[in-house]
Design a protein around this motif. Structure first.
Motif, PDB file in Angstrom:
ATOM      1  N   GLU A 226       0.828  -1.201   0.000  1.00 48.19           N
ATOM      2  CA  GLU A 226       0.000   0.000   0.000  1.00 48.19           C
ATOM      3  C   GLU A 226       0.869   1.260   0.000  1.00 48.19           C
ATOM      4  OE1 GLU A 226      -2.112  -2.928   2.929  1.00 48.19           O
ATOM      5  OE2 GLU A 226      -0.069  -2.270   2.472  1.00 48.19           O
ATOM      6  N   SER A 227       0.305   2.326  -0.520  1.00 45.50           N
ATOM      7  CA  SER A 227       0.952   3.641  -0.476  1.00 45.50           C
ATOM      8  C   SER A 227      -0.126   4.709  -0.564  1.00 45.50           C
ATOM      9  CB  SER A 227       1.959   3.794  -1.612  1.00 45.50           C
ATOM     10  OG  SER A 227       1.299   3.706  -2.868  1.00 45.50           O
ATOM     11  N   GLY A 228       0.287   5.960  -0.313  1.00 50.11           N
ATOM     12  CA  GLY A 228      -0.635   7.073  -0.460  1.00 50.11           C
ATOM     13  C   GLY A 228      -1.189   7.620   0.832  1.00 50.11           C
ATOM     14  N   GLY A 229      -0.882   6.984   1.945  1.00 52.08           N
ATOM     15  CA  GLY A 229      -1.347   7.502   3.217  1.00 52.08           C
ATOM     16  C   GLY A 229      -0.605   8.783   3.589  1.00 52.08           C
TER      17      GLY A 229
ATOM     18  N   VAL B  38      -4.937   2.881  10.290  1.00 55.02           N
ATOM     19  CA  VAL B  38      -4.048   2.222   9.338  1.00 55.02           C
ATOM     20  C   VAL B  38      -4.938   1.483   8.341  1.00 55.02           C
ATOM     21  CG1 VAL B  38      -2.248   0.501   8.991  1.00 55.02           C
ATOM     22  CG2 VAL B  38      -2.212   1.955  11.036  1.00 55.02           C
ATOM     23  N   TYR B  39      -4.701   1.733   7.068  1.00 50.68           N
ATOM     24  CA  TYR B  39      -5.502   1.138   6.017  1.00 50.68           C
ATOM     25  C   TYR B  39      -4.739  -0.011   5.361  1.00 50.68           C
ATOM     26  CZ  TYR B  39      -9.020   4.770   6.304  1.00 50.68           C
ATOM     27  OH  TYR B  39     -10.032   5.588   6.747  1.00 50.68           O
TER      28      TYR B  39
ATOM     29  N   TRP C 204      -2.700 -10.083   2.785  1.00 49.52           N
ATOM     30  CA  TRP C 204      -2.827  -8.732   3.308  1.00 49.52           C
ATOM     31  C   TRP C 204      -1.562  -7.941   3.067  1.00 49.52           C
ATOM     32  CZ3 TRP C 204      -7.384  -7.224   5.755  1.00 49.52           C
ATOM     33  CH2 TRP C 204      -8.310  -8.260   5.991  1.00 49.52           C
ATOM     34  N   GLY C 205      -1.721  -6.636   2.882  1.00 48.42           N
ATOM     35  CA  GLY C 205      -0.572  -5.757   2.817  1.00 48.42           C
ATOM     36  C   GLY C 205      -0.122  -5.359   4.205  1.00 48.42           C
ATOM     37  N   GLN C 206       0.913  -4.510   4.259  1.00 45.23           N
ATOM     38  CA  GLN C 206       1.493  -4.122   5.545  1.00 45.23           C
ATOM     39  C   GLN C 206       0.804  -2.904   6.135  1.00 45.23           C
ATOM     40  OE1 GLN C 206       2.635  -3.094   2.702  1.00 45.23           O
ATOM     41  NE2 GLN C 206       2.980  -0.895   3.039  1.00 45.23           N
ATOM     42  N   GLY C 207      -0.006  -2.212   5.343  1.00 45.62           N
ATOM     43  CA  GLY C 207      -0.775  -1.084   5.837  1.00 45.62           C
ATOM     44  C   GLY C 207      -0.124   0.255   5.567  1.00 45.62           C
TER      45      GLY C 207
END
Length: 121
Positions: A5-8, A94-95, A111-114
């Motif tokens: 994931e990215s963009g947080g 955390v998404y 699952w991703g790492q968040g």
């Protein structure tokens, strides 16, 4: 399957963010997988946010985000997105993105790492 994931980040209430989740594994796997977004606040259970069918033709949203968040996917890029608008402080979490099989319900297997999303009021 490897989900990243990215963009947080940090955003003010009322603002927008777009999260991305890339599957760096087999492209064939992504194209046939149902995908979802979840979120978790420390000390609480992981919460469903949205899901999308492998074809992109069907989506499901939690009531708390309906009308504000949009889930989408680009199978050619093995990428899942979550466009988040009109963000509220209660969206802070955390998404995580997740990959799974079947549809309604989805059986999530990977699952991703968040990525952290923080909404300041």
């Amino acid at each position: 399957v490897k989900l990243v994931e990215s963009g947080g980040g940090l955003v003010q209430a009322g603002g927008s963010l777009r999260l991305s989740c890339v599957d760096s594994g087999s492209g064939r796997t992504f194209r046939t997988a149902s995908m979802g977004w979840f979120r978790q606040v420390p000390g609480e259970d992981r919460e469903f946010v949205a899901s999308i069918k492998w074809s992109g033709e069907d989506t499901v949203y939690a009531d708390s985000v309906k009308g504000r968040f949009t889930i989408s996917r680009d199978n050619a890029r093995s990428t899942l997105y979550l466009q988040m608008n009109s963000l509220k402080s209660e969206d802070t979490a955390v998404y995580y993105c997740a990959s799974g099989s079947n549809w309604r319900p989805v059986t999530y297997e990977f699952w991703g790492q968040g990525t952290q999303v923080t909404v300041s009021s």
